[in-house]
Design a protein around this motif. Structure first.
Motif, PDB file in Angstrom:
ATOM      1  N   ASN A   1       1.597   2.939   5.492  1.00 24.72           N
ATOM      2  CA  ASN A   1       2.146   1.633   5.139  1.00 24.72           C
ATOM      3  C   ASN A   1       2.342   0.865   6.445  1.00 24.72           C
ATOM      4  N   PHE A   2       1.428  -0.065   6.736  1.00 28.39           N
ATOM      5  CA  PHE A   2       1.465  -0.801   7.992  1.00 28.39           C
ATOM      6  C   PHE A   2       2.586  -1.830   7.979  1.00 28.39           C
ATOM      7  N   ASN A   3       3.707  -1.445   8.599  1.00 28.17           N
ATOM      8  CA  ASN A   3       4.866  -2.331   8.775  1.00 28.17           C
ATOM      9  C   ASN A   3       5.328  -2.923   7.446  1.00 28.17           C
ATOM     10  N   ASN A   4       5.146  -2.138   6.387  1.00 23.61           N
ATOM     11  CA  ASN A   4       5.550  -2.561   5.039  1.00 23.61           C
ATOM     12  C   ASN A   4       4.832  -3.838   4.599  1.00 23.61           C
ATOM     13  N   GLU A   5       3.616  -4.026   5.099  1.00 19.85           N
ATOM     14  CA  GLU A   5       2.833  -5.200   4.758  1.00 19.85           C
ATOM     15  C   GLU A   5       1.521  -4.834   4.066  1.00 19.85           C
ATOM     16  N   LYS A   6       0.859  -3.773   4.555  1.00 23.15           N
ATOM     17  CA  LYS A   6      -0.410  -3.345   3.950  1.00 23.15           C
ATOM     18  C   LYS A   6      -0.401  -1.839   3.774  1.00 23.15           C
ATOM     19  N   MET A   7      -1.032  -1.395   2.672  1.00 23.37           N
ATOM     20  CA  MET A   7      -1.166   0.034   2.409  1.00 23.37           C
ATOM     21  C   MET A   7      -2.616   0.457   2.635  1.00 23.37           C
TER      22      MET A   7
ATOM     23  N   SER B   1     -13.638   5.858  -8.083  1.00 22.86           N
ATOM     24  CA  SER B   1     -12.973   4.556  -8.075  1.00 22.86           C
ATOM     25  C   SER B   1     -11.472   4.770  -7.867  1.00 22.86           C
ATOM     26  N   PHE B   2     -10.787   3.735  -7.389  1.00 24.95           N
ATOM     27  CA  PHE B   2      -9.369   3.851  -7.025  1.00 24.95           C
ATOM     28  C   PHE B   2      -8.578   2.742  -7.732  1.00 24.95           C
ATOM     29  N   PHE B   3      -7.350   3.141  -8.244  1.00 24.44           N
ATOM     30  CA  PHE B   3      -6.446   2.206  -8.907  1.00 24.44           C
ATOM     31  C   PHE B   3      -5.029   2.458  -8.368  1.00 24.44           C
ATOM     32  N   TYR B   4      -4.204   1.398  -8.341  1.00 31.93           N
ATOM     33  CA  TYR B   4      -2.832   1.526  -7.833  1.00 31.93           C
ATOM     34  C   TYR B   4      -1.912   0.588  -8.623  1.00 31.93           C
ATOM     35  N   THR B   5      -0.575   0.867  -8.558  1.00 30.03           N
ATOM     36  CA  THR B   5       0.424   0.010  -9.185  1.00 30.03           C
ATOM     37  C   THR B   5       1.761   0.186  -8.480  1.00 30.03           C
ATOM     38  N   PHE B   6       2.517  -0.916  -8.353  1.00 32.53           N
ATOM     39  CA  PHE B   6       3.866  -0.875  -7.795  1.00 32.53           C
ATOM     40  C   PHE B   6       4.917  -0.991  -8.910  1.00 32.53           C
ATOM     41  N   GLY B   7       4.481  -1.011 -10.137  1.00 35.01           N
ATOM     42  CA  GLY B   7       5.409  -1.103 -11.265  1.00 35.01           C
ATOM     43  C   GLY B   7       6.027   0.249 -11.591  1.00 35.01           C
ATOM     44  N   GLU B   8       7.023   0.229 -12.422  1.00 34.01           N
ATOM     45  CA  GLU B   8       7.712   1.446 -12.838  1.00 34.01           C
ATOM     46  C   GLU B   8       7.806   1.468 -14.369  1.00 34.01           C
ATOM     47  N   GLY B   9       8.023   2.687 -14.903  1.00 33.41           N
ATOM     48  CA  GLY B   9       8.174   2.846 -16.351  1.00 33.41           C
ATOM     49  C   GLY B   9       6.834   2.761 -17.079  1.00 33.41           C
ATOM     50  N   LYS B  10       6.940   2.410 -18.341  1.00 27.17           N
ATOM     51  CA  LYS B  10       5.756   2.361 -19.190  1.00 27.17           C
ATOM     52  C   LYS B  10       4.954   1.088 -19.016  1.00 27.17           C
ATOM     53  N   ASN B  11       5.556   0.080 -18.375  1.00 27.57           N
ATOM     54  CA  ASN B  11       4.871  -1.204 -18.244  1.00 27.57           C
ATOM     55  C   ASN B  11       4.111  -1.316 -16.910  1.00 27.57           C
TER      56      ASN B  11
ATOM     57  N   THR C   1       1.072  -4.356   0.340  1.00 28.30           N
ATOM     58  CA  THR C   1       2.298  -3.671  -0.079  1.00 28.30           C
ATOM     59  C   THR C   1       3.139  -4.633  -0.907  1.00 28.30           C
ATOM     60  N   GLU C   2       3.519  -4.198  -2.118  1.00 30.73           N
ATOM     61  CA  GLU C   2       4.247  -5.089  -3.028  1.00 30.73           C
ATOM     62  C   GLU C   2       5.589  -4.524  -3.495  1.00 30.73           C
TER      63      GLU C   2
ATOM     64  N   TYR D   1      -3.827  11.886  -9.347  1.00 33.77           N
ATOM     65  CA  TYR D   1      -2.732  10.959  -9.640  1.00 33.77           C
ATOM     66  C   TYR D   1      -1.536  11.364  -8.772  1.00 33.77           C
ATOM     67  N   LYS D   2      -0.787  10.320  -8.266  1.00 35.28           N
ATOM     68  CA  LYS D   2       0.388  10.632  -7.434  1.00 35.28           C
ATOM     69  C   LYS D   2       1.341   9.448  -7.396  1.00 35.28           C
ATOM     70  N   ASN D   3       2.679   9.754  -7.485  1.00 32.01           N
ATOM     71  CA  ASN D   3       3.744   8.779  -7.264  1.00 32.01           C
ATOM     72  C   ASN D   3       4.340   9.015  -5.877  1.00 32.01           C
ATOM     73  N   LEU D   4       4.702   7.946  -5.195  1.00 32.42           N
ATOM     74  CA  LEU D   4       5.251   8.099  -3.843  1.00 32.42           C
ATOM     75  C   LEU D   4       6.156   6.920  -3.510  1.00 32.42           C
ATOM     76  N   LYS D   5       6.976   7.109  -2.458  1.00 34.99           N
ATOM     77  CA  LYS D   5       7.819   6.052  -1.915  1.00 34.99           C
ATOM     78  C   LYS D   5       7.075   5.390  -0.764  1.00 34.99           C
ATOM     79  N   ALA D   6       6.706   4.170  -0.950  1.00 34.44           N
ATOM     80  CA  ALA D   6       5.923   3.470   0.081  1.00 34.44           C
ATOM     81  C   ALA D   6       6.705   3.329   1.390  1.00 34.44           C
ATOM     82  N   ASP D   7       8.050   3.269   1.277  1.00 31.05           N
ATOM     83  CA  ASP D   7       8.872   3.098   2.485  1.00 31.05           C
ATOM     84  C   ASP D   7       8.890   4.342   3.361  1.00 31.05           C
ATOM     85  N   PHE D   8       8.453   5.486   2.847  1.00 33.86           N
ATOM     86  CA  PHE D   8       8.465   6.717   3.617  1.00 33.86           C
ATOM     87  C   PHE D   8       7.177   6.928   4.424  1.00 33.86           C
TER      88      PHE D   8
END
Length: 353
Positions: A12-18, A34-44, A67-68, A87-94
């Motif tokens: 995570n480049f300075n919390n600006e780009k992943m 192919s690659f997919f990503y999301t910053f949302g949480e829950g079922k939505n 980074t969103e 598939y993986k969930n992670l904390k972008a701030d870490f």
């Protein structure tokens, strides 16, 4: 063998780009995933496809996106996206990699240097400030670390030029799970509080003056040595090869007034020949005679030199020149009385008592 077993690199480049990368050739040798990503949480969750892929031999090996949010979910699927391979969930701030320090300043106070930079707006407590330095005589960097965003170090030699560089490091494990550091800020060169273009320019005007004076002194010393050697060589050369006198000066009249006629020159310069003989052929005889004459004067018997030596050839001849020649060239083994002694003149013109 599960979906979480794939090794990925997350930055995570300075919390600006992943940036997420994987080993495409080893993990998926026969398929371009192919690659997919999301910053949302829950079922939505809204999955977004990767727009900017990183390639490895024309195979998708990573994705770069904005980074969103603090949390992130990623999914690697087959080429058409119908089957999920990872598939993986992670904390972008870490996974933050900080940017290089900005507006770095150096404050010098005798042998102490304080380096500092601008403090980041967010989460400055998660960062440490690292200073590295070395002189031209050091092979490795010396390191000093302090909390953001200032560090102080002592023991700098004012006569040496030092290279400095700084960077920010993310604290582990409080803020990051990976030890990410920023890139190094531009390297700078300092000597006793003076900023230089490089450590090759650390020759001060004083040292330049010393170098010039040393060179002049060396040149003067070399000239003095050469002069001494030249004088010594002249003396050695004169002792080994003495100068030969030029004969044109004693015989100048022979060529100037007699056109080289030796007989004519001898007839008119008999007195010169006799004088030359007296000076160069019989110095010892004349000196001996003068010494004996002085002894005669001291004893009260003052007689002319012609009366002391009597030669038969001179007595029979009335010519004064013949007598003088006879005096200069006595007969062999001629005995002459002198002050009560008999003097024997041999063929070699030596006086024997």
């Amino acid at each position: 063998g599960g979906k979480d077993a794939i090794n990925t690199t997350i930055i995570n480049f300075n919390n600006e780009k992943m940036q997420i990368t994987w080993a495409a050739r080893e993990l998926f040798p026969n398929e371009n995933v192919s690659f997919f990503y999301t910053f949302g949480e829950g079922k939505n969750k809204v999955w977004k496809p990767c727009i900017t892929y990183l390639l490895d031999q024309d195979y998708n090996s990573g994705c770069l996106f904005k980074t969103e949010g603090p949390t992130l979910a990623i999914s690697i699927r087959n080429s058409n996206g119908s089957e999920e391979l990872f598939y993986k969930n992670l904390k972008a701030d870490f996974y933050i990699k900080p940017s290089p320090p900005e507006n770095v300043t150096f404050f010098w106070e005798e042998d102490t240097v304080t380096a500092s930079c601008n403090k980041p707006e967010r989460n400055a407590w998660c960062l440490t400030f690292e200073l590295q330095y070395k002189s031209k005589f050091d092979k490795e960097w010396q390191s000093r670390t302090s909390k953001c965003c200032s560090v102080r170090e002592q023991g700098f030699d004012p006569r040496k030029c030092y290279s400095f560089r700084v960077r920010l490091r993310r604290r582990v494990p409080y803020c990051n799970v990976v030890k990410y550091s920023s890139d190094w800020a531009a390297e700078t060169f300092w000597m006793n509080g003076t900023l230089l273009d490089s450590c090759d320019d650390d020759i001060t005007p004083q040292s330049k003056t010393v170098i010039v004076l040393s060179c002049l002194l060396a040149v003067l010393l070399m000239m003095l040595i050469l002069l001494i050697l030249l004088c010594k060589w002249q003396r050695v050369r004169m002792s080994i090869l003495p100068a030969i006198p030029d004969p044109k000066y004693p015989f100048a009249d022979l060529f100037n007034y007699h056109n080289g006629n030796l007989q004519e020159w001898l007839d008119k310069n008999d007195h010169v020949v006799l004088q030359t003989k007296l000076e160069y052929e019989e110095p010892e005889s004349i000196t001996e005679a003068e010494s004996q004459q002085e002894d005669g004067k001291n004893s009260g018997k003052e007689e002319p030199l012609e009366k002391i030596f009597t030669f038969p050839g001179a007595a029979e001849n009335n010519d004064s020149k013949a007598a003088e020649i006879a005096c200069l060239i006595p007969a062999s083994n001629t005995i002459a009385p002198f002050a009560g002694f008999h003097v024997l003149m041999n063929d070699d013109m030596y006086v024997m008592l």
